[in-house]
Design a protein around this motif. Structure first.
Motif, short mmCIF file in Angstrom:
data_model
loop_
_atom_site.label_atom_id
_atom_site.label_comp_id
_atom_site.label_asym_id
_atom_site.label_seq_id
_atom_site.Cartn_x
_atom_site.Cartn_y
_atom_site.Cartn_z
N ARG A 173 0.85 -1.19 0.00
CA ARG A 173 0.00 0.00 0.00
C ARG A 173 0.88 1.23 0.00
O ARG A 173 1.90 1.29 0.69
CB ARG A 173 -0.94 0.00 1.20
CG ARG A 173 -2.10 -0.98 1.00
CD ARG A 173 -3.06 -1.00 2.14
NE ARG A 173 -4.27 -1.73 1.77
CZ ARG A 173 -5.25 -2.05 2.61
NH1 ARG A 173 -5.17 -1.70 3.89
NH2 ARG A 173 -6.31 -2.71 2.18
N VAL A 174 0.46 2.21 -0.80
CA VAL A 174 1.25 3.43 -0.98
C VAL A 174 0.33 4.63 -0.82
O VAL A 174 -0.84 4.59 -1.23
CB VAL A 174 1.90 3.46 -2.38
CG1 VAL A 174 2.77 4.72 -2.54
CG2 VAL A 174 2.74 2.21 -2.63
N ILE A 175 0.87 5.68 -0.22
CA ILE A 175 0.14 6.94 -0.12
C ILE A 175 1.05 8.08 -0.55
O ILE A 175 2.26 8.05 -0.30
CB ILE A 175 -0.38 7.19 1.32
CG1 ILE A 175 -1.25 8.46 1.36
CG2 ILE A 175 0.77 7.30 2.30
CD1 ILE A 175 -1.92 8.70 2.71
N ILE A 176 0.47 9.04 -1.22
CA ILE A 176 1.16 10.29 -1.51
C ILE A 176 0.16 11.41 -1.25
O ILE A 176 -1.04 11.25 -1.54
CB ILE A 176 1.70 10.34 -2.95
CG1 ILE A 176 2.58 11.60 -3.14
CG2 ILE A 176 0.58 10.32 -3.98
CD1 ILE A 176 3.42 11.57 -4.39
N GLY A 177 0.61 12.49 -0.66
CA GLY A 177 -0.32 13.56 -0.29
C GLY A 177 0.34 14.91 -0.20
O GLY A 177 1.56 15.04 -0.27
N ASP A 178 -0.50 15.90 -0.03
CA ASP A 178 -0.05 17.29 0.04
C ASP A 178 -0.91 18.01 1.06
O ASP A 178 -2.13 18.15 0.88
CB ASP A 178 -0.18 17.95 -1.34
CG ASP A 178 0.36 19.37 -1.36
OD1 ASP A 178 0.83 19.85 -0.30
OD2 ASP A 178 0.31 20.00 -2.42
N VAL A 179 -0.28 18.45 2.15
CA VAL A 179 -0.99 19.16 3.21
C VAL A 179 -1.13 20.62 2.81
O VAL A 179 -0.16 21.25 2.35
CB VAL A 179 -0.25 19.04 4.55
CG1 VAL A 179 -1.00 19.79 5.65
CG2 VAL A 179 -0.06 17.58 4.92
#
Length: 396
Positions: A173-179
């Motif tokens: 499982r992979v996550i990429i994000g931008d706060v």
């Protein structure tokens, strides 16, 4: 060459080279010899001040004091050679040189102390970065991963962009994000999302369920931030930002099936590289960013795409696609990636990082994070292809 080494030494705080150390002593020797041989009415002693001043710009207080002492002795030697140590003109020159050497030595001490503190803070920042934004593993089952992070703020090691990978019993499982936002608040938000993802990725079997629990975590953090902001607003006339959310793409890549599952929470669509072509994996019903999930009562939904052996998946934040060149043009990510087909994840990102910085002139307007995932070999028990394929998406 010496000037370049001097600039680099000032920038990174490293020790100067031997050639650079020799420069002030060479200056003293040249001025002394010339001063002794010029006509009596010419005095070059004041030029000796440049030696300790130059040394103070790249060396510590001890070496600066040493150069200052040598300069004073050289001025005394000139006085003895040309007239007398008691000559009033030379006496004033020696006194002035001694005083200036003492002053620049003190400033060299202050600069060295500041440099030491800066190095200490940089070490702490790098340790915090490794703790919060841990390096991705090079291998995860049949996947090969690579990543890079570029902070927009000068000197920063970490910002509001995030990525992580977690190994499960069935796959990765992979996550990429931008706060949203910048500064310490965005770093705190990124740390919270990453912590929640690492804790929940192995517990929640259903990908939409994982996204829903991440939404709950970010929403709780948002409420806490709002409460803290309310307390601050009671003591200030300048209220701060009271909104917080995270755009994210959460993926589940099983080992035993040539597919990937995607939950998009207001994040730019991943790119799939296949046979020299680039396909955007657009979600059918992208959800709102994490932290504002109340705007979508239906909850997160997932899409399934084919992801076969040899395919490359590129995850990125909008700091990449919104990077502008001098003429204001955005970075053409899909076009550039298509021209680099055939490269592995590490090589691809290395070239992309250099090209992105070159396009933006070395200054990004926003943090940029990129993750590349390549499936190395098809699992032996691969099932049928999913309903939505990358080719079908490309032909819509």
């Amino acid at each position: 060459m010496v000037l370049r080494q001097w600039r680099e030494g000032l920038r990174d705080g490293t020790r100067p080279s031997r050639a650079l150390l020799a420069a002030p002593f060479t200056l003293i020797a040249v001025v002394t010899v010339v001063d002794i041989n010029v006509p009596p009415e010419v005095h070059l002693g004041p030029f000796l001040v440049a030696a300790p001043a130059l040394t103070a710009s790249f060396a510590g207080p001890r070496l600066t004091a040493c150069v200052g002492a040598v300069a004073v002795l050289a001025q005394a030697a000139v006085a003895l050679t040309r007239s007398s140590i008691h000559d009033l003109n030379h006496t004033y020159q020696i006194a002035a040189l001694f005083l200036i050497s003492a002053i620049v030595t003190f400033f060299a001490h202050l600069r060295e102390r500041g440099t030491t503190e800066m190095v200490r803070l940089r070490t702490v920042a790098e340790a915090a970065q490794r703790s919060v934004l841990r390096p991705l593993p090079a291998r995860s089952g049949p996947l090969h991963l690579a990543s890079f992070y570029l902070a927009a703020e000068a000197g920063a090691q970490l910002g509001g962009d995030l990525y992580a990978a977690a190994r499960t019993d069935a796959g990765t499982r992979v996550i990429i994000g931008d706060v949203r936002g910048k500064g310490l608040d965005s770093i705190s938000g990124a740390a919270g999302v990453l912590g929640a993802f690492r804790a929940l990725a192995r517990q929640e079997g259903h990908l939409p369920g994982l996204a829903a629990r991440l939404e709950t975590s970010v929403a709780a953090h948002r409420i806490d931030s709002l409460n803290e902001q309310d307390e601050q607003d009671e003591h200030t006339d300048d209220p701060g930002i009271t909104e917080a959310f995270v755009t994210a793409a959460v993926l589940d890549i099983p080992d035993a099936a040539p597919e990937l599952r995607l939950v998009s929470c207001g994040h730019p669509p991943p790119l799939l590289l296949r046979s020299g072509r680039v396909h955007a994996l657009d979600a059918t019903e992208p959800g709102p960013p994490l932290g504002v999930g109340a705007l979508s009562p239906a909850g997160p939904t997932q899409d399934v795409f084919s992801f076969r052996a040899g395919d490359m998946l590129l995850l990125y934040t909008d700091g990449v696609t919104e990077a502008r060149d001098r003429s204001g043009r955005f970075y053409p990510l899909a076009e550039r990636v298509a021209s680099w087909s055939g490269l592995g994840p590490g090589q691809l990102l290395e070239r992309m990082r250099a090209d992105l910085l070159r396009h933006a002139g070395g200054n990004l307007g926003d943090d940029a994070a990129v993750v590349a995932v390549e499936r190395l070999a098809a699992p032996g028990g691969a099932g049928p292809a999913p309903a939505r394929s990358a080719e079908a998406e490309d032909g819509r």
